[in-house]
Design a protein around this motif. Structure first.
Motif, mmCIF file in Angstrom:
data_model
loop_
_atom_site.group_PDB
_atom_site.id
_atom_site.type_symbol
_atom_site.label_atom_id
_atom_site.label_comp_id
_atom_site.label_asym_id
_atom_site.label_seq_id
_atom_site.Cartn_x
_atom_site.Cartn_y
_atom_site.Cartn_z
ATOM 1 N N ASP A 159 61.300 103.464 41.229
ATOM 2 C CA ASP A 159 62.454 103.088 41.412
ATOM 3 C C ASP A 159 62.861 101.630 41.518
ATOM 4 O OD1 ASP A 159 65.412 103.810 41.900
ATOM 5 O OD2 ASP A 159 64.936 104.910 44.017
ATOM 6 N N ALA A 160 64.247 101.365 41.469
ATOM 7 C CA ALA A 160 64.491 99.773 41.604
ATOM 8 C C ALA A 160 63.984 99.102 42.872
ATOM 9 C CB ALA A 160 66.003 99.612 41.417
ATOM 10 N N ASP A 161 63.687 99.717 43.718
ATOM 11 C CA ASP A 161 63.171 98.850 45.178
ATOM 12 C C ASP A 161 61.466 99.026 45.235
ATOM 13 O OD1 ASP A 161 62.403 101.595 45.678
ATOM 14 O OD2 ASP A 161 63.941 101.609 47.395
ATOM 15 N N GLY A 162 60.940 99.546 43.971
ATOM 16 C CA GLY A 162 59.667 99.557 44.036
ATOM 17 C C GLY A 162 59.079 100.915 44.518
ATOM 18 N N SER A 163 59.730 101.862 45.054
ATOM 19 C CA SER A 163 59.324 102.843 45.609
ATOM 20 C C SER A 163 58.741 103.882 44.441
ATOM 21 C CB SER A 163 60.240 103.745 46.350
ATOM 22 O OG SER A 163 60.781 102.997 47.420
ATOM 23 N N GLN B 62 58.765 114.251 45.113
ATOM 24 C CA GLN B 62 57.758 113.688 46.203
ATOM 25 C C GLN B 62 57.524 112.191 45.995
ATOM 26 O OE1 GLN B 62 55.418 115.627 48.233
ATOM 27 N NE2 GLN B 62 55.387 113.417 48.961
ATOM 28 N N GLU B 63 57.884 111.608 47.075
ATOM 29 C CA GLU B 63 57.405 109.926 47.099
ATOM 30 C C GLU B 63 55.840 110.115 47.273
ATOM 31 O OE1 GLU B 63 58.623 105.867 49.557
ATOM 32 O OE2 GLU B 63 59.289 108.048 50.019
ATOM 33 N N VAL B 64 55.304 108.905 46.469
ATOM 34 C CA VAL B 64 53.895 108.591 46.851
ATOM 35 C C VAL B 64 53.924 107.198 46.721
ATOM 36 C CG1 VAL B 64 53.171 110.746 45.117
ATOM 37 C CG2 VAL B 64 53.610 108.404 44.322
ATOM 38 N N SER B 65 52.707 106.848 47.307
ATOM 39 C CA SER B 65 52.492 105.322 47.374
ATOM 40 C C SER B 65 52.366 104.501 46.063
ATOM 41 C CB SER B 65 50.586 105.294 47.854
ATOM 42 O OG SER B 65 50.197 103.949 47.696
ATOM 43 N N ILE C 26 51.239 101.740 45.625
ATOM 44 C CA ILE C 26 49.876 100.913 45.272
ATOM 45 C C ILE C 26 48.760 101.732 44.455
ATOM 46 C CG2 ILE C 26 47.982 100.023 46.357
ATOM 47 C CD1 ILE C 26 49.718 99.047 48.659
ATOM 48 N N ASP C 27 48.567 103.254 44.877
ATOM 49 C CA ASP C 27 47.578 103.813 44.197
ATOM 50 C C ASP C 27 48.281 105.107 43.375
ATOM 51 O OD1 ASP C 27 48.398 106.291 46.053
ATOM 52 O OD2 ASP C 27 46.881 105.871 47.365
ATOM 53 N N GLY C 28 49.711 105.315 43.515
ATOM 54 C CA GLY C 28 50.292 106.224 42.778
ATOM 55 C C GLY C 28 50.179 107.654 43.031
ATOM 56 N N PHE C 29 49.466 108.187 44.134
ATOM 57 C CA PHE C 29 49.328 109.262 44.229
ATOM 58 C C PHE C 29 49.188 109.947 45.728
ATOM 59 C CE2 PHE C 29 44.924 107.408 43.308
ATOM 60 C CZ PHE C 29 44.423 107.830 44.514
ATOM 61 N N THR C 30 49.149 108.974 46.798
ATOM 62 C CA THR C 30 48.944 109.610 47.820
ATOM 63 C C THR C 30 50.575 109.694 48.432
ATOM 64 O OG1 THR C 30 47.061 108.004 48.754
ATOM 65 C CG2 THR C 30 48.730 108.780 50.499
ATOM 66 N N PRO C 31 50.553 111.093 49.071
ATOM 67 C CA PRO C 31 51.933 111.477 49.370
ATOM 68 C C PRO C 31 52.685 110.552 50.591
ATOM 69 C CG PRO C 31 50.541 113.286 48.931
ATOM 70 C CD PRO C 31 49.352 111.918 48.980
ATOM 71 N N ILE C 32 53.986 110.694 50.378
ATOM 72 C CA ILE C 32 54.572 109.960 51.456
ATOM 73 C C ILE C 32 55.712 111.084 51.993
ATOM 74 C CG2 ILE C 32 56.106 108.095 52.302
ATOM 75 C CD1 ILE C 32 54.735 106.470 50.353
ATOM 76 N N GLY C 33 55.723 111.672 53.092
ATOM 77 C CA GLY C 33 56.548 112.371 53.596
ATOM 78 C C GLY C 33 56.298 113.587 52.579
ATOM 79 N N ASP C 34 57.420 114.718 52.867
ATOM 80 C CA ASP C 34 57.445 115.865 52.444
ATOM 81 C C ASP C 34 58.304 115.817 50.991
ATOM 82 O OD1 ASP C 34 55.985 116.950 54.284
ATOM 83 O OD2 ASP C 34 57.725 117.637 55.492
ATOM 84 N N ALA C 35 57.902 116.751 49.989
ATOM 85 C CA ALA C 35 58.778 116.864 48.795
ATOM 86 C C ALA C 35 60.175 117.564 49.223
ATOM 87 C CB ALA C 35 57.954 117.644 47.725
ATOM 88 N N VAL C 36 61.094 117.184 48.516
ATOM 89 C CA VAL C 36 62.377 117.492 48.747
ATOM 90 C C VAL C 36 63.117 118.299 47.398
ATOM 91 C CG1 VAL C 36 62.971 116.102 50.442
ATOM 92 C CG2 VAL C 36 63.648 115.456 48.198
#
Length: 331
Positions: A164-168, A201-204, A206-216
């Motif tokens: 995303d544009a904010d780096g997420s 699903q948001e992910v880190s 930095i590593d590209g795969f560690t989940p952040i929160g739950d998928a929507v």
């Protein structure tokens, strides 16, 4: 996406009338063109820092994950390499579908892919593999644990990365509900139909795969939109302030298989489906076009279509996206 063993059985029913009429798309202005004249389904692509493009495809040509390269996005060469030579402990050796590759800030590449789960054969998880070094061709080393399985709901397939544009960073994927359906069209044509939602699903970053929160959930099939038994093959990009979610509907063996898109002003939606199909059978002489991946720049895409019976070749196209109108067209 369904394994090649199912493909052979289903084609006789789904493509009886189409198989005799498979042709190369018409080479007119704005038309897609054939770039990989071989079985290379579900193509995704990434651009390397040197400007070259690398495409990745579903298992075929004796490879788990296929790789092709292009210097100009117009002509492509299929490489004689295996991008995923190793397996994770959770997966079997067959049916690796719809790989998608992103470039990480440290210069390595992350591959998301669908692999068959040993714990429930015939159903899939989204796996993650990281390049051994900074070569986009790999080899990719799989993580020991998958990113998503959701096996009670049918499994997880068709992952695609998005920055995303904010780096997420996010991964969109399909819950493969039709794999536990009640039969019929793509195993989900007999009521009650099973949901096949597309999740975010948001992910880190930095590593590209560690989940952040739950998928929507951001999209699902509907009768009103004539989606058939499923939606699948999601691909998300941002143009200006508008999110464009590309996806396919119906069964991939069906002439109704297509590429559509929905738009939103927030990454989590709501996403509004376009009334227009971006690609469908008959357009430019194509048969069952689907599995489309669009560049984050919004001006080019790869997708597959049947080029002969049982073979899904890869095609390229130039796009023009009108953010204000929320429309996508070919140029």
């Amino acid at each position: 996406m369904w394994p090649n063993t199912f493909l052979t059985l289903l084609l006789g029913l789904a493509l009886v009338t189409a198989s005799a009429a498979l042709v190369t798309p018409r080479q007119t202005e704005g038309a897609p063109w054939l770039v990989i004249d071989s079985d290379f389904p579900d193509p995704s692509f990434v651009q390397a820092p040197d400007g070259s493009w690398y495409a990745f495809g579903t298992n075929g040509n004796d490879r788990r994950v296929q790789v092709a390269v292009s210097q100009d996005f117009r002509t492509w060469d299929l490489l004689d390499i295996e991008a995923l030579p190793q397996l994770a402990p959770w997966e079997t050796a067959i049916d690796h579908w719809a790989p998608d590759v992103i470039l990480r800030p440290d210069g390595r590449y992350v591959m998301y892919y669908s692999g068959e789960a040993q714990s429930r054969v015939g159903h899939h998880c989204v796996g993650v593999a990281v390049s051994e070094d900074t070569d986009p061709r790999g080899p990719y080393i799989p993580n020991p644990e998958p990113l998503s399985c959701r096996l009670p709901q049918g499994g997880s397939i068709d992952p695609s990365g998005f920055l995303d544009a904010d780096g997420s960073r996010y991964v969109v994927f399909k819950v493969d509900g039709n794999s536990i359906g009640n039969g019929g069209d793509c195993n989900n044509g007999i009521a009650p139909l099973v949901p096949t939602p597309i999740l975010l699903q948001e992910v880190s970053a930095i590593d590209g795969f560690t989940p952040i929160g739950d998928a929507v959930e951001i999209l699902d099939r509907s009768t009103e939109d004539n989606d058939g038994p499923l939606v699948e093959a999601p691909n998300l990009i941002l143009v200006g302030a508008t999110y464009f979610l590309f996806y396919s509907t119906h069964c991939f063996t069906d002439e109704l298989y297509d590429v559509r898109y929905a738009t939103a002003t927030s990454i989590r939606g709501p996403y509004v489906k376009s009334d227009e199909r971006l690609l469908q059978t008959g357009d430019f002489g194509l048969t069952s076009p689907g599995g489309g991946t669009v560049c984050g720049c919004g001006d080019r895409m790869l997708f597959h279509g049947f080029c002969q019976e049982g073979v899904r070749c890869t095609y390229a196209a130039n796009l023009q996206i009108d953010e204000q109108a929320g429309s996508v067209g070919f140029v």
